[in-house]
Write a protein that holds these residues in place. Structure first.
Motif, short mmCIF file in Angstrom:
data_model
loop_
_atom_site.label_atom_id
_atom_site.label_comp_id
_atom_site.label_asym_id
_atom_site.label_seq_id
_atom_site.Cartn_x
_atom_site.Cartn_y
_atom_site.Cartn_z
N TRP A 93 -9.06 41.83 24.71
CA TRP A 93 -10.03 41.93 23.63
C TRP A 93 -10.69 43.31 23.63
CZ3 TRP A 93 -15.52 39.43 23.52
CH2 TRP A 93 -16.06 39.59 22.25
N PHE A 94 -11.29 43.70 24.74
CA PHE A 94 -11.95 45.00 24.80
C PHE A 94 -10.95 46.16 24.82
CE2 PHE A 94 -16.24 43.97 27.04
CZ PHE A 94 -16.50 43.04 26.06
N GLY A 95 -9.84 45.96 25.50
CA GLY A 95 -8.96 47.07 25.84
C GLY A 95 -8.51 47.92 24.69
N ARG A 96 -8.12 47.29 23.59
CA ARG A 96 -7.59 48.04 22.45
C ARG A 96 -8.63 49.01 21.89
NH1 ARG A 96 -5.46 44.25 17.87
NH2 ARG A 96 -7.67 43.81 17.76
N ARG A 97 -9.84 48.52 21.69
CA ARG A 97 -10.90 49.37 21.14
C ARG A 97 -11.30 50.46 22.14
NH1 ARG A 97 -15.38 48.87 17.47
NH2 ARG A 97 -16.43 50.87 17.51
N LEU A 98 -11.44 50.09 23.40
CA LEU A 98 -11.84 51.06 24.41
C LEU A 98 -10.85 52.22 24.51
CD1 LEU A 98 -12.98 48.61 27.23
CD2 LEU A 98 -14.43 50.34 26.16
N ARG A 99 -9.57 51.89 24.57
CA ARG A 99 -8.55 52.92 24.73
C ARG A 99 -8.47 53.80 23.49
NH1 ARG A 99 -4.12 54.92 23.60
NH2 ARG A 99 -3.96 53.56 21.80
N ALA A 100 -8.49 53.17 22.30
CA ALA A 100 -8.34 53.92 21.06
C ALA A 100 -9.52 54.86 20.82
CB ALA A 100 -8.19 52.95 19.88
N GLU A 101 -10.74 54.37 21.04
CA GLU A 101 -11.89 55.22 20.77
C GLU A 101 -12.01 56.33 21.80
OE1 GLU A 101 -16.71 54.76 20.46
OE2 GLU A 101 -15.48 53.22 19.48
N THR A 102 -11.60 56.05 23.03
CA THR A 102 -11.61 57.10 24.05
C THR A 102 -10.68 58.25 23.66
OG1 THR A 102 -12.12 55.55 25.82
CG2 THR A 102 -11.07 57.61 26.47
N ALA A 103 -9.49 57.91 23.18
CA ALA A 103 -8.54 58.93 22.76
C ALA A 103 -9.06 59.70 21.55
CB ALA A 103 -7.20 58.29 22.44
N GLU A 104 -9.71 59.00 20.63
CA GLU A 104 -10.16 59.63 19.39
C GLU A 104 -11.41 60.49 19.58
OE1 GLU A 104 -12.15 58.05 15.26
OE2 GLU A 104 -10.41 56.96 16.02
N ALA A 105 -12.37 59.94 20.37
CA ALA A 105 -13.68 60.60 20.48
C ALA A 105 -13.82 61.44 21.74
CB ALA A 105 -14.79 59.56 20.44
N GLY A 106 -12.85 61.36 22.65
CA GLY A 106 -12.93 62.14 23.87
C GLY A 106 -13.93 61.61 24.89
N HIS A 107 -14.12 60.29 24.92
CA HIS A 107 -15.04 59.71 25.89
C HIS A 107 -14.54 59.96 27.32
CE1 HIS A 107 -17.08 58.01 22.60
NE2 HIS A 107 -16.44 56.86 22.49
N VAL A 108 -15.48 60.06 28.24
CA VAL A 108 -15.16 60.23 29.65
C VAL A 108 -15.79 59.13 30.50
CG1 VAL A 108 -15.45 61.73 31.69
CG2 VAL A 108 -14.83 62.72 29.47
N THR A 109 -16.95 58.63 30.10
CA THR A 109 -17.66 57.61 30.87
C THR A 109 -17.95 56.40 29.99
OG1 THR A 109 -19.88 58.39 30.31
CG2 THR A 109 -18.80 59.43 32.19
#
Length: 498
Positions: A93-109
């Protein structure tokens, strides 16, 4: 030192040298802050899945959960569906959004994700409060794991507690400082594999020694109460309901753990995420099943009255050959390290990135993070020596507090509800504060109180701790819902699309 202890020590030294070697290898892959904290979002399924499993389970499964079953019997099994449900929710459930937004927005933490879509001021406040909570909770968490390592050395080598704690902390620091998230993830993968091996070998040895399934049940039926062998623990219906909700809340806490969320942020693609979930959940089923068998078989072998968290060592010492005993001790330390390394890294990132310290030292972000790691480890070592506590209770308090602080925010963001930064801060503080409040009530003596205080204290002390682990989520979710703001519908659809 006996020949048996020498064999265990040699096995342990060889294994630890392997982990340090991984740290040296990984040190060459850290060129940027993103490399050091999330491996440049490059984790494959085996590293991601096994490192997640090892990090989420840690010593509290090998020692704490097996001891929980040993002490409570079949009613302890109510915890397992909640824990497995946490795996499903985080990965699928969480994984798809977490991974996609990290790649798009450059999240680190994790704080980057929590503050996504906020103003610069909002991001700074959310990052600062989240960092303070992470540091507070992770000091307890790290101290619990160092305590577990100390028990291993004390039991096997008769080392004083001070030296035992220092040895365990030292090995973790070496490879974490060298290799960052790459080293942490690869070593956690190796440690997860070793934990799985021991979680299969040790329960089988205990089960055989106790006379097989029929022998275990016959011994327990002869020596234990009916409540011990009942799934309900012969608790009244409402108490049982509270107990079930409380122990399922352990799985709920996984939804807000930064050291776990980071694994999903670091997975390289969707195929790796789906495959990583399969690996992680199979690991969880096998390990929790093994520790259940160990807890019940250990009760049949040693009877009541032992320290539940020490049954693991007793069975290993009495029913396994020395060389395998070395693997068992190495597995416990692996369980410790698979959590400590991850949370040290997250705590360092909280100070370095979320508090903005690294911005003051351009080009030296990794160095700042390493200094922070050392400082946190020193404080945790002091706490381990000065403030002894049950491994299980200390870890679960930190787990519940962070889960209630961050979990509701992540849930709302995943379903597309964007709240204003004031609502996010209020939800974070409310979830965290109520967990601390109910945990403190649970330590009081209700018989010395009267009126509403006595009633509330009795509720907080229900079996399973439902008020500490679940109730804080409810007002936090309401605050986020009523504090939601208008967001671009297209952005929500883009993140939620398969």
């Amino acid at each position: 030192m006996s020949q048996e202890s020498l064999i265990v020590l040699a096995t342990l030294i060889g294994y630890k040298l392997l982990l340090i070697g991984v740290g040296v290898w990984a040190s060459r892959r850290n060129q940027t802050e993103a490399d050091f904290f999330i491996a440049g979002q490059g984790l494959g399924p085996w590293v991601g899945g096994l490192s997640y499993a090892a990090s989420t389970s840690s010593a509290w499964v090998l020692l704490g959960f097996s001891g929980f079953v040993y002490l409570n019997g079949l009613s302890a099994l109510w915890m397992v569906p909640g824990i497995w449900g946490g795996y499903v929710a985080v990965w699928l459930w969480f994984g798809r959004r977490l991974r996609a937004e990290t790649a798009e927005a450059g999240h680190v933490t994790t704080a980057d994700f929590l503050s996504g879509g906020q103003s610069p001021t909002g991001r700074r406040w959310i990052g600062a409060i989240a960092a303070a909570m992470i540091l507070f909770c992770f000091i307890f968490y790290i101290a619990a794991q160092f305590g577990a390592a100390a028990v291993a050395f004390e039991t096997q080598f008769a080392l004083p507690r001070f030296e035992s704690v220092l040895v365990g902390a030292g090995v973790v620091l070496i490879y974490s400082l060298l290799g960052g998230f790459w080293a942490v993830s690869v070593t956690d993968m190796l440690q997860g594999a070793l934990m799985l091996l021991v979680a299969l070998l040790l329960p089988v040895a205990a089960l055989v020694a106790a006379g097989g399934p029929s022998g275990v049940m016959a011994t327990l039926q002869a020596n234990e109460s009916a409540a011990y062998l009942s799934l309900s623990g012969e608790m009244p219906v409402m108490v049982l309901l509270g107990f079930v909700v409380g122990v399922w809340g352990v799985g709920l806490g996984a939804l807000g753990q930064p050291q776990l969320i980071t694994r999903l942020m670091a997975v390289k693609d969707e195929a790796a995420r789906r495959r990583g979930f399969q690996i992680a959940i199979i690991w969880a089923v096998l390990v929790f099943t093994g520790m259940t068998v160990l807890g019940l078989s250990g009760r049949a072998l040693v009877g009541a009255g032992s320290n539940g968290e020490a049954v693991f060592y007793q069975v290993a010492r009495d029913y396994l050959p020395p060389i395998v005993g070395g693997l068992v001790i190495a597995a416990v330390l692996s369980a410790v390290m698979s959590t400590v390394d991850s949370i040290l890294l997250v705590a360092a990132s909280a100070v370095s990135r979320d508090l903005g310290v690294s911005r003051r030292f351009k080009g030296r972000e990794v160095l700042v993070s390493r200094i922070v790691m050392i400082a946190i480890a020193v404080v945790a070592v002091w706490m381990t020596l000065a403030l002894p506590s049950s491994i299980f209770a200390r870890v679960l308090f930190a787990w519940a507090a962070l889960g209630a602080a961050f979990g509701p925010i992540i849930v709302m963001r995943v379903v597309g509800v964007q709240s204003g930064h004031r609502a996010v801060l209020a939800a974070m503080i409310t979830g965290f504060g109520l967990t601390v409040f109910f945990n403190a009530l649970g330590a009081l003596d209700a018989s010395t109180l009267s009126g509403p205080g006595a009633v509330l204290t009795q509720w907080a002390q229900l079996p399973g701790d439902p008020f500490e682990r679940v109730i804080p989520w409810l007002p936090a979710l309401l605050i986020l819902w009523f504090g939601r703001v208008r967001v671009r519908h297209e952005a929500c659809l883009r993140h939620l699309a398969p």
